[in-house]
Design an enzyme around this catalytic site. Structure first.
Site, PDB file in Angstrom:
ATOM      1  N   ASP A  14       0.906  -1.190  -0.162  1.00  0.00           N
ATOM      2  CA  ASP A  14      -0.231   0.072   0.040  1.00  0.00           C
ATOM      3  C   ASP A  14       0.881   1.248  -0.046  1.00  0.00           C
ATOM      4  O   ASP A  14       0.678   2.227  -0.866  1.00  0.00           O
ATOM      5  CB  ASP A  14      -0.915   0.020   1.155  1.00  0.00           C
ATOM      6  CG  ASP A  14      -1.951  -0.898   1.094  1.00  0.00           C
ATOM      7  OD1 ASP A  14      -2.203  -1.674  -0.073  1.00  0.00           O
ATOM      8  OD2 ASP A  14      -2.754  -1.291   2.125  1.00  0.00           O
ATOM      9  N   ARG A  95       2.325   4.946  17.594  1.00  0.00           N
ATOM     10  CA  ARG A  95       2.031   6.062  16.565  1.00  0.00           C
ATOM     11  C   ARG A  95       2.366   7.370  17.125  1.00  0.00           C
ATOM     12  O   ARG A  95       2.944   8.240  15.987  1.00  0.00           O
ATOM     13  CB  ARG A  95       0.353   6.195  16.281  1.00  0.00           C
ATOM     14  CG  ARG A  95      -0.237   4.907  15.949  1.00  0.00           C
ATOM     15  CD  ARG A  95       0.243   4.137  14.682  1.00  0.00           C
ATOM     16  NE  ARG A  95       0.016   2.825  14.493  1.00  0.00           N
ATOM     17  CZ  ARG A  95       0.511   1.928  13.510  1.00  0.00           C
ATOM     18  NH1 ARG A  95       1.666   2.268  13.333  1.00  0.00           N
ATOM     19  NH2 ARG A  95      -0.167   0.825  13.232  1.00  0.00           N
ATOM     20  N   ASP A 124      -5.649   3.841  14.253  1.00  0.00           N
ATOM     21  CA  ASP A 124      -4.255   4.743  14.073  1.00  0.00           C
ATOM     22  C   ASP A 124      -4.534   5.985  13.234  1.00  0.00           C
ATOM     23  O   ASP A 124      -3.629   6.922  13.240  1.00  0.00           O
ATOM     24  CB  ASP A 124      -3.795   3.572  13.324  1.00  0.00           C
ATOM     25  CG  ASP A 124      -3.106   2.309  14.172  1.00  0.00           C
ATOM     26  OD1 ASP A 124      -3.141   2.768  15.323  1.00  0.00           O
ATOM     27  OD2 ASP A 124      -3.251   1.359  13.721  1.00  0.00           O
ATOM     28  N   SER A 175      -4.285  -8.537   8.736  1.00  0.00           N
ATOM     29  CA  SER A 175      -3.747  -6.922   8.702  1.00  0.00           C
ATOM     30  C   SER A 175      -2.702  -7.219  10.134  1.00  0.00           C
ATOM     31  O   SER A 175      -3.411  -7.096  11.153  1.00  0.00           O
ATOM     32  CB  SER A 175      -4.884  -5.999   9.026  1.00  0.00           C
ATOM     33  OG  SER A 175      -4.185  -4.717   9.269  1.00  0.00           O
TER      34      SER A 175
HETATM   35  N1  ARG Z   1      -6.752  -2.340  17.622  1.00  0.00           N
HETATM   36  C1  ARG Z   1      -5.344  -1.870  17.911  1.00  0.00           C
HETATM   37  C2  ARG Z   1      -5.299  -0.674  18.369  1.00  0.00           C
HETATM   38  O1  ARG Z   1      -6.199   0.143  17.989  1.00  0.00           O
HETATM   39  C3  ARG Z   1      -4.443  -2.414  16.761  1.00  0.00           C
HETATM   40  C4  ARG Z   1      -4.449  -1.933  15.561  1.00  0.00           C
HETATM   41  C5  ARG Z   1      -3.211  -2.364  14.828  1.00  0.00           C
HETATM   42  N2  ARG Z   1      -3.463  -2.462  13.126  1.00  0.00           N
HETATM   43  C6  ARG Z   1      -3.525  -3.709  12.725  1.00  0.00           C
HETATM   44  N3  ARG Z   1      -3.425  -3.812  11.582  1.00  0.00           N
HETATM   45  N4  ARG Z   1      -3.654  -4.749  13.605  1.00  0.00           N
HETATM   46  O2  ARG Z   1      -4.333  -0.206  18.954  1.00  0.00           O
END
Ligand code: ARG
Length: 411
Positions: A14, A95, A124, A175
């Site tokens: 991506d 992040r 995120d 993911s």
């Molecule tokens: N749900 C978790 C959070 O909001 C992890 C998200 C991370 N992304 C993933 N592709 N698993 O912190």
């Protein structure tokens, strides 16, 4: 001067396609920035070269591993940061540090805009953009997947048509986001919340059902932060890495929850955070012996609020900073050793030892040497229970006796 956009670059399909996609949609030059938070995988030099091959005018790699461990993971440990009592904030804390490096790069390269690869459905995007707005209020944010209609199918077509040096056929159904603090896995068959995770979901941990022999270790803390394992002084990064290996071998730190996202969706996530969960168990027990009772009770509510703020993308907010000050002050005496056993998916505390402990053997013992004056207890209880007793007497006067039904006593 041509407009410049800094892109948070992972090296994946991506964001590789996003380089050309953004350039075509906006006419800007794209500067790819990859931040190493201990995600492992390909060498960052390979990732950097790929960004250039995909059309970035500059590509920049920041090694943020020690910074991430010391300034993001350690505060999370001090706050016992477990969102919904389970998730150690793996992605939520990466992040802000990535954003910090994106903003620094934007300033360095004179960019007007920062771009990231998040969709419009997750937390995120919020964490990136709130952090970027806070650290660089003059910067704009764009998300090509969300704002420039860059779907997965279009990305594959684009990569093939432009002969980009990136795998388009590999079909990973999940993911995944990972760093040294842990790993998050979602989508695919996990979206049916009745399905249990299969073996291929996991990478940081072995199956806890077939563990090797128990692994015991002693963790030394200084003011809430681990400083040594088995007497060997190590950096926060080294400690997390070693505990990821040792905890991971025992299957410690597998988490499977449905969580409440900030954007209102409930989502199923599987996490692995062996090092983080070993450290959390040790730190909490050390707090149990070193924090004064009222301080400990109040800190629980502060920890929870801190955790929610961080989950919700408020790492750089004033309230989060205020709570940091409180939490740091509580950690003054959280020093000492915790002896643990890692085995079969569990990290169990076996022993504690601290020069700053509030545990007093002579107060606690039922054997000789007792210094607690038991005769004081009676008067304490009379006064402590007085207000409830007085209220009960009123109840009796007006409505006749407390309700003892179910206890087998007739009124
Ligand atoms: N749900 C978790 C959070 O909001 C992890 C998200 C991370 N992304 C993933 N592709 N698993 O912190």
């Amino acid at each position: 001067m041509t407009d410049r956009i800094v892109l948070a670059y992972s090296g994946g399909l991506d964001t590789s396609v996003a380089i050309g996609w953004i350039a075509e949609a906006t006419g800007a030059e794209v500067i790819a920035v990859a931040v190493d938070v201990g995600q492992g995988g390909e060498s960052l030099e390979t990732v950097r070269q790929r960004a250039l091959d995909c059309g970035a005018v500059e590509a920049y790699v920041a090694d943020a591993r020690d910074e991430f461990a010391a300034e993001y993971c350690m505060p999370t440990l001090k706050a016992n940061g477990l969102y919904m009592d389970a998730y150690p904030l793996v992605s939520a804390i990466s992040r802000p540090v990535i954003s910090k490096h994106l903003v620094a790069a934007a300033k360095q390269f004179g960019a007007s805009t920062v771009a990231h690869g998040c969709t419009g459905k997750g937390n995120d995007q919020v964490r990136f953009e709130v952090s970027i707005q806070t650290l660089g209020p003059e910067l704009k944010c764009i998300a090509p997947v969300r704002d420039l209609a860059l779907t997965r199918d279009k990305a594959i077509d684009y990569a093939t048509a432009h002969d980009l040096p990136i795998e388009t056929t590999k079909k990973n159904p999940f993911s995944i986001d990972q760093n040294v603090w842990g790993r998050a896995v979602e989508t695919g068959f996990l979206e049916d919340i009745w399905n249990g995770p299969t073996k291929d979901v996991y990478d940081y941990t072995e199956d806890p059902a077939f563990p090797p022999a128990p692994d015991t270790l002693t963790l030394t803390f200084d003011a809430g932060v681990p400083v040594a394992i088995d007497g060997e002084t190590l950096t926060p990064l080294q400690i997390i890495e070693q505990l990821n290996r040792r905890g991971g071998a025992q299957g410690v730190g597998r988490i499977d929850i449905v969580e409440d996202r900030l954007v209102g969706i409930k989502s199923r996530e599987v996490y692995e955070a062996p090092g983080a969960m070993v450290l959390m168990a040790a730190h909490r027990e050390l707090e149990n012996i070193t924090l004064e009772r009222e301080q400990a009770r109040f800190k629980k509510t502060v920890d929870q609020r801190w955790t929610e703020l961080v989950y919700d993308g408020q790492w750089f907010s004033p309230l989060k900073r205020n709570l940091d000050v409180f939490i740091d002050e509580t950690q003054k005496y959280v020093s000492g050793d915790i002896r643990m056993e890692l085995h079969g998916g569990r990290a169990t505390v076996l022993g504690r030892r601290s020069e700053t402990s509030l545990y007093d053997f002579n107060l606690a013992t039922y054997d000789t040497g007792d210094t607690f004056d038991q005769s004081s207890a009676r008067g304490f209880i009379d006064i402590y229970g007085l207000s409830a007793k007085t209220a009960s007497e009123r109840e009796q006067r007006l409505h006749g006796g407390p309700d003892l039904a179910g206890a087998g006593v007739q009124k």
